[in-house]
Design a protein around this motif. Sequence first.
Motif, mmCIF file in Angstrom:
data_model
loop_
_atom_site.group_PDB
_atom_site.id
_atom_site.type_symbol
_atom_site.label_atom_id
_atom_site.label_comp_id
_atom_site.label_asym_id
_atom_site.label_seq_id
_atom_site.Cartn_x
_atom_site.Cartn_y
_atom_site.Cartn_z
ATOM 1 N N GLU A 1 0.832 -1.217 0.000
ATOM 2 C CA GLU A 1 0.000 0.000 0.000
ATOM 3 C C GLU A 1 0.858 1.255 0.000
ATOM 4 O OE1 GLU A 1 -0.399 -1.912 3.269
ATOM 5 O OE2 GLU A 1 -1.065 -3.393 1.791
ATOM 6 N N ALA A 2 2.155 1.123 0.274
ATOM 7 C CA ALA A 2 3.027 2.308 0.345
ATOM 8 C C ALA A 2 3.166 2.942 -1.032
ATOM 9 C CB ALA A 2 4.398 1.901 0.873
ATOM 10 N N SER A 3 3.282 4.261 -1.053
ATOM 11 C CA SER A 3 3.623 4.920 -2.305
ATOM 12 C C SER A 3 5.122 4.774 -2.530
ATOM 13 C CB SER A 3 3.239 6.399 -2.249
ATOM 14 O OG SER A 3 4.152 7.102 -1.441
ATOM 15 N N PHE A 4 5.552 5.122 -3.732
ATOM 16 C CA PHE A 4 6.973 5.002 -4.044
ATOM 17 C C PHE A 4 7.806 5.880 -3.105
ATOM 18 C CE2 PHE A 4 10.834 5.146 -6.586
ATOM 19 C CZ PHE A 4 10.888 3.863 -7.104
ATOM 20 N N LEU A 5 7.272 7.072 -2.813
ATOM 21 C CA LEU A 5 8.017 7.985 -1.937
ATOM 22 C C LEU A 5 8.046 7.468 -0.496
ATOM 23 C CD1 LEU A 5 6.785 11.451 -3.284
ATOM 24 C CD2 LEU A 5 8.856 10.180 -3.889
ATOM 25 N N GLU A 6 6.939 6.841 -0.069
ATOM 26 C CA GLU A 6 6.944 6.253 1.275
ATOM 27 C C GLU A 6 7.947 5.107 1.368
ATOM 28 O OE1 GLU A 6 2.342 7.426 2.445
ATOM 29 O OE2 GLU A 6 2.750 5.530 1.428
ATOM 30 N N MET A 7 8.111 4.406 0.261
ATOM 31 C CA MET A 7 9.131 3.351 0.218
ATOM 32 C C MET A 7 10.523 3.971 0.391
ATOM 33 S SD MET A 7 11.547 1.956 -1.973
ATOM 34 C CE MET A 7 11.101 2.464 -3.628
ATOM 35 N N LEU A 8 10.748 5.139 -0.256
ATOM 36 C CA LEU A 8 12.048 5.803 -0.091
ATOM 37 C C LEU A 8 12.208 6.346 1.335
ATOM 38 C CD1 LEU A 8 12.451 7.700 -3.502
ATOM 39 C CD2 LEU A 8 13.682 5.665 -2.730
ATOM 40 N N ASP A 9 11.089 6.809 1.940
ATOM 41 C CA ASP A 9 11.136 7.228 3.352
ATOM 42 C C ASP A 9 11.605 6.069 4.233
ATOM 43 O OD1 ASP A 9 10.178 9.749 2.716
ATOM 44 O OD2 ASP A 9 8.082 9.236 3.145
ATOM 45 N N LEU A 10 11.029 4.891 3.931
ATOM 46 C CA LEU A 10 11.383 3.693 4.700
ATOM 47 C C LEU A 10 12.863 3.371 4.537
ATOM 48 C CD1 LEU A 10 9.930 1.558 6.440
ATOM 49 C CD2 LEU A 10 9.643 0.196 4.369
ATOM 50 N N LEU A 11 13.340 3.477 3.304
ATOM 51 C CA LEU A 11 14.768 3.250 3.051
ATOM 52 C C LEU A 11 15.601 4.224 3.879
ATOM 53 C CD1 LEU A 11 17.200 2.099 1.326
ATOM 54 C CD2 LEU A 11 16.834 4.083 -0.147
ATOM 55 N N ASN A 12 15.203 5.501 3.881
ATOM 56 C CA ASN A 12 15.991 6.499 4.608
ATOM 57 C C ASN A 12 15.973 6.250 6.108
ATOM 58 O OD1 ASN A 12 17.017 7.841 2.449
ATOM 59 N ND2 ASN A 12 15.489 9.494 2.439
#
Lengths: 251, 250
Positions: free
Chosen positions: B30-41
């Motif tokens: 359900e995460a957006s692509f940017l939320e995925m990058l937030d998670l990475l960070n």
Amino acid sequence: MTTSSTPPSRPVGNQQPPKIERRGNVLTELYRSALGKKYLMAISGIVLMAYVLIHMIGNWKLFEGEASLNEYAIWLRELGEPLIPEYGAIWATRVILILAFGVHIIAAAQLTRMNQLARGSGRYAERHYAAVDFAGRTMRWTGVIVGLFVVFHLADLTWGVQWVNPQWEYLEVYDNVVASFANPVSAGIYILANAALGLHLYHGAWSLFQSMGWNSPRFNHWRRWFAIGFAVLIAVGNISMPVAVQVGLVG
Amino acid sequence: MDLTLRIWRQPRHDTPGDFVSYQVTGVPEEASFLEMLDLLNEQLSERGEEPVVFESDCREGICGTCGLMIDGRPHGPWGNTATCQLHMRAYADGDEITIEPWRATGFPVIKDLAVDRSAFDRIIEAGGYISTPTGAAPDANLIPVDKATADRAFEAAACIGCGACVAACPNGAAQLFAGAKVAQLNMLPQGQPERYQRAANVVDTMEAFFGSCTNHGECQAACPKDISIDFIAWLNRDYRKAKLSGRQAG
């Protein structure tokens, strides 16, 4: 467009354009812009398209036989007499064609340079193109092929350069053409070059409408069909002549 | 899902960059692509590594701040969506994704995935506005605009200035952006007084930063707002009229 030649020294975060200077007359001012060069590419392209169409239709007299084609050559030479001197119409056409070719090639070279600078040195590691077709991507190559072919074509049938067309004789138009097209290498060059011209026209004959800003819901759907029709007509119409000689229908 | 990300890392605009591979774990679909990058960070920060710089603001596809070249496609594999509207259900566990910044001379990299798009601001300053007398707001519908024209102008006005058109263009050209910004005003009555001056100023400013159009149509395919290259023809026409008829001032 000298402005985009020094890209990396700009301060990042707040890019500033050079001051826009407008000077000179309307045409030099227009030519300095990339859009102005695109207009000239479209207009010179239209001139060259008109020529290539008339040139092809005239040369179809090859199918009518020796007398017809040779009479047509003399008719072209004397076109407009006595109002215009002998060779007048031919030389006027040549001057227009040289100008159109010159403008088309110089503008293309300048725009290519500008675009390489604007694209920059950074390349995508991965890139999937979604819209561009083969003809669009190969415009520069098909353009170069057609340009080189024109030199060969002139050496073959206009100048009669010995090692290109050893049987060439002045005013023996039909025999010269048949001698050239009977040589498989020469016929192959004609066929390949006209296939390249067809690809060039497939993109160019559509693209010119966009460049000139000729865009309207009334005729937009015709633009692609016009380009397809024109490209196929020229490619097939021109290729039919060396093929006809090769298979023995003519000559 | 767990993913391998190949991300462009570049410490400064004037230093060379390169790809670095990262593992990001536990990404919900359900995460957006940017939320995925937030998670990475977050995961990078926990390990004491430098987070990846990327830009975003509204995260609902209307601001134009986010924009990444994802596996060679501007804004990723979905059509007519900005990067923030791309969701991770487009991917499967174990996928490898290559993420790059927009690349064009007019868009120098600031850091990692963030690029400097201030050249777009210069284009807007050159003509992406109308000069209006201040005072009380005019009555609605005081100037009639027919429905077809209003709709067409609105299609151009949908441009969010994300820069995907420049990123997609093999010539680094910004003609779709400039065309949309000129057409949204030049199609309407309010835009008429400055119409030709606007076209001339916008194009001359645009050409100081960006390349020229070869009518390939990549910009239209990449645009998250589905803006048509018809607007490029509009721009070309108004610029021609501006120059040839001397209707531009200054």
